[in-house]
Design a protein around this motif. Structure first.
Motif: not given
Length: 364
Positions: A325-331, A1-15, A239-240, A297-300
Protein backbone atom coordinates in the motif's frame (compact mmCIF):
# COMPACT_ATOMS: atom_id res chain seq x y z
CA UNK A 1 -7.60 -21.78 -5.80
CA UNK A 2 -6.44 -21.77 -2.18
CA UNK A 3 -6.89 -18.33 -0.66
CA UNK A 4 -4.24 -17.57 1.93
CA UNK A 5 -4.71 -15.19 4.88
CA UNK A 6 -4.58 -11.50 4.04
CA UNK A 7 -1.42 -9.52 4.59
CA UNK A 8 -0.84 -5.77 4.37
CA UNK A 9 2.42 -4.07 3.51
CA UNK A 10 3.75 -0.60 2.76
CA UNK A 11 6.00 0.84 0.09
CA UNK A 12 9.08 2.42 1.62
CA UNK A 13 9.50 6.05 0.53
CA UNK A 14 12.80 5.52 -1.27
CA UNK A 15 12.22 8.51 -3.55
CA UNK A 16 9.81 10.56 -1.51
CA UNK A 17 6.08 11.01 -1.79
CA UNK A 18 4.18 8.54 -3.95
CA UNK A 19 1.33 10.80 -5.09
CA UNK A 20 2.56 14.38 -5.42
CA UNK A 21 5.91 15.96 -4.69
CA UNK A 22 4.52 19.45 -4.04
CA UNK A 23 2.22 18.56 -1.17
CA UNK A 24 2.46 20.90 1.86
CA UNK A 25 1.20 18.06 4.05
CA UNK A 26 4.14 15.83 3.05
CA UNK A 27 7.39 17.59 2.12
CA UNK A 28 9.85 15.59 0.02
CA UNK A 29 11.89 13.28 2.25
CA UNK A 30 13.61 10.11 1.06
CA UNK A 31 16.08 9.98 3.93
CA UNK A 32 17.17 6.87 5.79
CA UNK A 33 15.85 8.36 9.03
CA UNK A 34 12.36 8.90 7.61
CA UNK A 35 12.22 5.40 6.10
CA UNK A 36 13.55 3.80 9.27
CA UNK A 37 10.90 5.50 11.39
CA UNK A 38 8.19 4.70 8.84
CA UNK A 39 8.91 0.97 8.77
CA UNK A 40 9.23 0.75 12.55
CA UNK A 41 5.87 2.51 12.87
CA UNK A 42 4.33 0.14 10.32
CA UNK A 43 5.56 -2.88 12.26
CA UNK A 44 4.13 -1.46 15.49
CA UNK A 45 0.77 -0.88 13.76
CA UNK A 46 0.60 -4.50 12.63
CA UNK A 47 1.64 -4.28 9.00
CA UNK A 48 3.16 -7.48 7.68
CA UNK A 49 5.61 -6.39 4.98
CA UNK A 50 7.54 -3.55 3.43
CA UNK A 51 8.85 -3.21 -0.12
CA UNK A 52 12.03 -1.24 -0.77
CA UNK A 53 12.25 -0.32 -4.46
CA UNK A 54 15.72 -0.26 -5.98
CA UNK A 55 17.06 2.73 -7.87
CA UNK A 56 20.66 3.92 -7.89
CA UNK A 57 19.60 7.35 -9.14
CA UNK A 58 16.23 9.01 -8.70
CA UNK A 59 13.99 7.86 -11.59
CA UNK A 60 12.04 11.11 -11.70
CA UNK A 61 14.61 13.88 -11.25
CA UNK A 62 18.29 13.16 -10.85
CA UNK A 63 19.01 15.89 -8.31
CA UNK A 64 16.46 14.50 -5.83
CA UNK A 65 17.55 12.17 -3.04
CA UNK A 66 17.26 8.41 -3.51
CA UNK A 67 17.52 5.80 -0.74
CA UNK A 68 19.71 2.77 -1.50
CA UNK A 69 17.61 -0.39 -1.18
CA UNK A 70 20.00 -3.11 -0.05
CA UNK A 71 21.93 -1.27 2.64
CA UNK A 72 18.59 0.00 3.98
CA UNK A 73 17.17 -3.54 3.95
CA UNK A 74 20.11 -4.84 5.97
CA UNK A 75 19.73 -2.05 8.53
CA UNK A 76 15.97 -2.61 8.81
CA UNK A 77 16.55 -6.34 9.24
CA UNK A 78 18.56 -5.59 12.38
CA UNK A 79 16.12 -3.03 13.75
CA UNK A 80 12.83 -4.89 13.24
CA UNK A 81 11.52 -8.12 14.74
CA UNK A 82 8.43 -9.21 12.81
CA UNK A 83 7.81 -7.39 9.52
CA UNK A 84 8.85 -8.97 6.21
CA UNK A 85 11.50 -6.98 4.34
CA UNK A 86 11.44 -7.16 0.54
CA UNK A 87 14.27 -5.54 -1.42
CA UNK A 88 13.84 -5.03 -5.14
CA UNK A 89 16.70 -6.02 -7.42
CA UNK A 90 17.53 -5.23 -11.05
CA UNK A 91 19.69 -8.11 -12.28
CA UNK A 92 22.07 -6.02 -14.42
CA UNK A 93 23.28 -4.13 -11.35
CA UNK A 94 24.59 -7.15 -9.41
CA UNK A 95 26.30 -10.36 -10.41
CA UNK A 96 24.06 -13.24 -9.22
CA UNK A 97 26.74 -14.75 -6.96
CA UNK A 98 27.20 -11.41 -5.15
CA UNK A 99 23.47 -10.81 -4.88
CA UNK A 100 22.76 -14.30 -3.54
CA UNK A 101 25.38 -13.74 -0.84
CA UNK A 102 23.84 -10.39 0.10
CA UNK A 103 20.36 -11.91 0.22
CA UNK A 104 21.46 -14.74 2.49
CA UNK A 105 23.18 -12.28 4.79
CA UNK A 106 20.04 -10.19 5.23
CA UNK A 107 17.94 -13.36 5.51
CA UNK A 108 19.94 -14.43 8.54
CA UNK A 109 20.13 -10.97 10.08
CA UNK A 110 16.32 -10.85 9.90
CA UNK A 111 15.92 -14.44 11.11
CA UNK A 112 14.03 -15.58 8.03
CA UNK A 113 12.04 -12.42 7.14
CA UNK A 114 13.77 -11.38 3.92
CA UNK A 115 12.66 -11.58 0.28
CA UNK A 116 13.86 -10.31 -3.07
CA UNK A 117 11.64 -8.65 -5.67
CA UNK A 118 12.95 -9.32 -9.15
CA UNK A 119 12.26 -6.45 -11.56
CA UNK A 120 13.83 -6.16 -14.99
CA UNK A 121 14.24 -2.37 -15.11
CA UNK A 122 12.48 0.39 -17.01
CA UNK A 123 14.63 3.46 -16.27
CA UNK A 124 17.09 3.64 -19.18
CA UNK A 125 19.60 6.23 -17.81
CA UNK A 126 20.25 4.17 -14.69
CA UNK A 127 21.93 1.48 -16.79
CA UNK A 128 23.08 3.44 -19.82
CA UNK A 129 24.97 6.10 -17.87
CA UNK A 130 26.76 3.41 -15.87
CA UNK A 131 28.06 1.89 -19.09
CA UNK A 132 26.07 -1.31 -18.50
CA UNK A 133 23.72 -0.76 -21.42
CA UNK A 134 19.94 -1.05 -21.60
CA UNK A 135 19.01 -4.18 -23.50
CA UNK A 136 15.76 -4.67 -25.43
CA UNK A 137 12.72 -5.65 -23.32
CA UNK A 138 12.62 -9.38 -24.02
CA UNK A 139 16.42 -9.64 -23.85
CA UNK A 140 16.29 -8.16 -20.33
CA UNK A 141 13.86 -10.89 -19.32
CA UNK A 142 16.04 -13.59 -20.85
CA UNK A 143 18.95 -12.24 -18.82
CA UNK A 144 16.77 -12.08 -15.71
CA UNK A 145 15.65 -15.67 -16.16
CA UNK A 146 19.23 -16.92 -16.25
CA UNK A 147 20.18 -14.59 -13.38
CA UNK A 148 17.40 -15.79 -11.05
CA UNK A 149 18.22 -19.41 -11.86
CA UNK A 150 21.70 -18.89 -10.43
CA UNK A 151 20.53 -16.79 -7.48
CA UNK A 152 17.76 -19.19 -6.45
CA UNK A 153 19.97 -22.27 -6.48
CA UNK A 154 22.76 -20.55 -4.56
CA UNK A 155 20.30 -19.21 -1.96
CA UNK A 156 19.16 -22.80 -1.37
CA UNK A 157 22.70 -23.77 -0.42
CA UNK A 158 23.35 -25.76 -3.57
CA UNK A 159 26.91 -26.28 -4.77
CA UNK A 160 26.45 -24.88 -8.24
CA UNK A 161 28.12 -25.32 -11.57
CA UNK A 162 26.22 -23.41 -14.25
CA UNK A 163 27.08 -22.49 -17.83
CA UNK A 164 24.71 -20.22 -19.74
CA UNK A 165 24.70 -17.40 -22.27
CA UNK A 166 25.48 -14.79 -19.60
CA UNK A 167 27.01 -16.60 -16.62
CA UNK A 168 29.69 -19.22 -16.07
CA UNK A 169 29.60 -20.29 -12.40
CA UNK A 170 31.92 -23.11 -11.37
CA UNK A 171 31.66 -25.23 -8.22
CA UNK A 172 30.26 -22.33 -6.16
CA UNK A 173 28.61 -22.70 -2.79
CA UNK A 174 27.56 -20.07 -0.23
CA UNK A 175 27.68 -20.54 3.55
CA UNK A 176 25.79 -20.05 5.66
CA UNK A 177 22.65 -20.74 3.68
CA UNK A 178 19.35 -19.71 5.24
CA UNK A 179 19.27 -20.79 8.86
CA UNK A 180 15.47 -20.53 9.01
CA UNK A 181 13.94 -21.99 5.80
CA UNK A 182 15.04 -23.34 2.42
CA UNK A 183 15.70 -19.84 0.99
CA UNK A 184 14.35 -16.27 0.98
CA UNK A 185 11.11 -15.79 -0.95
CA UNK A 186 11.21 -14.57 -4.55
CA UNK A 187 8.70 -11.93 -5.62
CA UNK A 188 8.49 -11.06 -9.32
CA UNK A 189 7.09 -7.90 -10.90
CA UNK A 190 6.04 -7.27 -14.49
CA UNK A 191 2.98 -8.15 -16.55
CA UNK A 192 4.32 -8.77 -20.05
CA UNK A 193 4.31 -12.29 -21.48
CA UNK A 194 8.02 -12.84 -20.63
CA UNK A 195 7.32 -11.62 -17.07
CA UNK A 196 4.38 -14.01 -16.67
CA UNK A 197 6.45 -16.94 -17.91
CA UNK A 198 9.28 -15.98 -15.58
CA UNK A 199 7.12 -15.76 -12.47
CA UNK A 200 5.38 -19.05 -13.25
CA UNK A 201 8.74 -20.79 -13.46
CA UNK A 202 10.74 -19.07 -10.73
CA UNK A 203 8.57 -16.89 -8.47
CA UNK A 204 6.87 -17.50 -5.16
CA UNK A 205 4.69 -14.36 -5.31
CA UNK A 206 3.63 -12.29 -8.34
CA UNK A 207 3.34 -8.54 -7.75
CA UNK A 208 0.55 -7.03 -9.87
CA UNK A 209 0.29 -3.29 -10.44
CA UNK A 210 -2.85 -1.54 -9.24
CA UNK A 211 -5.79 -1.89 -11.64
CA UNK A 212 -9.49 -2.79 -11.54
CA UNK A 213 -10.59 -6.10 -10.03
CA UNK A 214 -11.74 -7.58 -13.34
CA UNK A 215 -8.30 -7.02 -14.87
CA UNK A 216 -6.50 -8.38 -11.82
CA UNK A 217 -8.70 -11.49 -11.79
CA UNK A 218 -7.84 -12.10 -15.45
CA UNK A 219 -4.11 -11.80 -14.78
CA UNK A 220 -4.34 -14.20 -11.86
CA UNK A 221 -6.32 -16.74 -13.89
CA UNK A 222 -3.77 -16.64 -16.70
CA UNK A 223 -0.68 -17.18 -14.57
CA UNK A 224 -2.28 -19.55 -12.06
CA UNK A 225 -3.21 -21.89 -14.91
CA UNK A 226 0.39 -22.26 -16.08
CA UNK A 227 2.32 -25.38 -15.14
CA UNK A 228 4.95 -24.94 -12.47
CA UNK A 229 6.99 -26.99 -10.06
CA UNK A 230 6.53 -26.66 -6.32
CA UNK A 231 3.91 -24.78 -4.34
CA UNK A 232 1.11 -22.81 -6.03
CA UNK A 233 1.96 -19.25 -6.96
CA UNK A 234 0.79 -16.51 -4.60
CA UNK A 235 -0.32 -13.01 -5.59
CA UNK A 236 0.22 -9.46 -4.36
CA UNK A 237 -1.25 -6.13 -5.47
CA UNK A 238 0.04 -2.58 -5.34
CA UNK A 239 -2.55 0.05 -4.43
CA UNK A 240 -2.81 3.64 -3.26
CA UNK A 241 -5.45 4.06 -0.53
CA UNK A 242 -7.55 7.15 0.14
CA UNK A 243 -10.22 6.46 2.73
CA UNK A 244 -12.40 8.58 4.98
CA UNK A 245 -15.54 8.16 7.06
CA UNK A 246 -17.70 9.08 4.07
CA UNK A 247 -17.45 8.54 0.34
CA UNK A 248 -17.62 12.29 -0.32
CA UNK A 249 -14.72 13.02 2.04
CA UNK A 250 -12.57 10.37 0.37
CA UNK A 251 -13.41 11.71 -3.08
CA UNK A 252 -12.45 15.23 -2.01
CA UNK A 253 -9.11 13.97 -0.68
CA UNK A 254 -8.53 12.14 -3.96
CA UNK A 255 -9.29 15.26 -6.01
CA UNK A 256 -6.86 17.26 -3.86
CA UNK A 257 -4.00 14.85 -4.52
CA UNK A 258 -4.88 14.55 -8.21
CA UNK A 259 -4.69 18.35 -8.57
CA UNK A 260 -1.37 18.44 -6.71
CA UNK A 261 0.04 15.67 -8.88
CA UNK A 262 -0.54 17.81 -11.99
CA UNK A 263 2.18 20.13 -10.73
CA UNK A 264 4.63 17.26 -11.23
CA UNK A 265 4.06 17.24 -15.00
CA UNK A 266 7.69 18.18 -15.81
CA UNK A 267 8.97 15.32 -13.65
CA UNK A 268 6.53 12.88 -15.23
CA UNK A 269 7.69 13.97 -18.67
CA UNK A 270 11.27 13.08 -17.71
CA UNK A 271 10.12 9.69 -16.45
CA UNK A 272 8.22 8.98 -19.67
CA UNK A 273 11.22 9.96 -21.78
CA UNK A 274 13.48 7.62 -19.81
CA UNK A 275 11.09 4.64 -19.83
CA UNK A 276 11.13 1.70 -22.20
CA UNK A 277 7.76 2.00 -24.04
CA UNK A 278 7.42 -1.79 -24.04
CA UNK A 279 7.10 -1.89 -20.23
CA UNK A 280 3.51 -3.04 -19.62
CA UNK A 281 3.33 -1.25 -16.24
CA UNK A 282 3.70 2.09 -17.95
CA UNK A 283 1.11 1.20 -20.58
CA UNK A 284 -1.37 0.24 -17.86
CA UNK A 285 -0.74 3.42 -15.90
CA UNK A 286 -1.58 5.60 -18.93
CA UNK A 287 -5.12 4.22 -19.28
CA UNK A 288 -6.78 6.69 -16.90
CA UNK A 289 -6.26 9.40 -14.31
CA UNK A 290 -4.84 8.08 -11.06
CA UNK A 291 -2.88 9.00 -7.97
CA UNK A 292 0.24 7.12 -6.91
CA UNK A 293 2.82 4.89 -8.57
CA UNK A 294 2.55 1.30 -9.84
CA UNK A 295 -1.10 1.74 -10.71
CA UNK A 296 -1.96 3.70 -7.56
CA UNK A 297 -5.66 4.45 -7.19
CA UNK A 298 -6.53 2.44 -10.32
CA UNK A 299 -7.17 -0.46 -7.92
CA UNK A 300 -10.20 1.45 -6.65
CA UNK A 301 -9.27 1.66 -2.97
CA UNK A 302 -10.80 5.14 -2.69
CA UNK A 303 -13.93 5.54 -0.63
CA UNK A 304 -15.50 5.23 2.79
CA UNK A 305 -14.07 2.86 5.35
CA UNK A 306 -16.73 0.26 4.59
CA UNK A 307 -16.32 0.63 0.81
CA UNK A 308 -12.56 0.18 0.90
CA UNK A 309 -12.80 -2.80 3.25
CA UNK A 310 -15.35 -4.46 0.92
CA UNK A 311 -13.13 -3.90 -2.12
CA UNK A 312 -10.15 -5.42 -0.35
CA UNK A 313 -12.21 -8.49 0.52
CA UNK A 314 -13.25 -8.81 -3.14
CA UNK A 315 -9.62 -8.71 -4.30
CA UNK A 316 -8.75 -11.26 -1.64
CA UNK A 317 -11.48 -13.59 -2.86
CA UNK A 318 -10.01 -13.30 -6.37
CA UNK A 319 -6.64 -14.49 -5.06
CA UNK A 320 -4.73 -11.44 -3.79
CA UNK A 321 -2.89 -12.34 -0.59
CA UNK A 322 -0.67 -9.29 -0.03
CA UNK A 323 -1.66 -5.65 -0.51
CA UNK A 324 1.40 -3.40 -0.86
CA UNK A 325 0.00 0.00 0.00
CA UNK A 326 0.78 3.67 -0.57
CA UNK A 327 -0.63 6.68 1.28
CA UNK A 328 -0.18 10.46 1.48
CA UNK A 329 0.58 11.96 3.90
CA UNK A 330 2.03 8.53 4.54
CA UNK A 331 2.35 8.22 8.29
CA UNK A 332 -1.07 9.65 9.17
CA UNK A 333 -2.94 7.72 6.48
CA UNK A 334 -1.07 4.50 7.26
CA UNK A 335 -2.26 4.83 10.85
CA UNK A 336 -5.83 5.58 9.71
CA UNK A 337 -5.84 2.43 7.56
CA UNK A 338 -4.58 0.29 10.45
CA UNK A 339 -7.23 1.70 12.77
CA UNK A 340 -10.24 1.79 10.46
CA UNK A 341 -9.77 -0.65 7.57
CA UNK A 342 -7.83 -3.65 8.84
CA UNK A 343 -10.33 -4.39 11.67
CA UNK A 344 -13.25 -4.07 9.23
CA UNK A 345 -11.63 -6.44 6.74
CA UNK A 346 -10.99 -9.10 9.37
CA UNK A 347 -14.38 -8.72 11.04
CA UNK A 348 -16.48 -9.40 7.92
CA UNK A 349 -17.09 -12.80 6.31
CA UNK A 350 -15.09 -13.59 3.15
CA UNK A 351 -16.35 -12.02 -0.07
CA UNK A 352 -17.37 -14.34 -2.91
CA UNK A 353 -15.10 -14.41 -5.95
CA UNK A 354 -17.82 -13.07 -8.25
CA UNK A 355 -18.46 -9.96 -6.14
CA UNK A 356 -17.17 -6.82 -7.81
CA UNK A 357 -16.31 -3.47 -6.21
CA UNK A 358 -17.97 -0.26 -7.29
CA UNK A 359 -15.11 1.96 -8.35
CA UNK A 360 -15.06 5.62 -7.44
CA UNK A 361 -15.62 7.93 -10.40
CA UNK A 362 -12.33 9.44 -11.46
CA UNK A 363 -10.26 7.27 -9.11
CA UNK A 364 -9.16 4.67 -11.60
Amino acid sequence: MTIRPLRFGIWALVHGSRAAYQDPEEPYDASWERNRDLVLAAEALGYDSTLIAQHTINPHQEDLDQLEAWSAAAALAALTSRIEIIAAIKPYLYHPVVLAKLALGIENISQGRFAINLVNAWNRPELDRAGIGFAEHDARYAYGREWITVVSRLMQGERLTYKGEHFDVRDYVLRPASLYRPRPLIYVGGESEPARALVADHGDVWFINGQPLEDVAGLIADVAARPRAGAPLRFGLSAFVITRETHAEAQAAYERLLDLSKKDAPIKAIQKQNTDPKVVMMQTMQKSARVGSNGGTAAGLVGSYDEVAARIRAFHAAGIELFMLQFQPFEAEMERFAKEIIPRVHAAPPTKVNDRPTLVTGAC
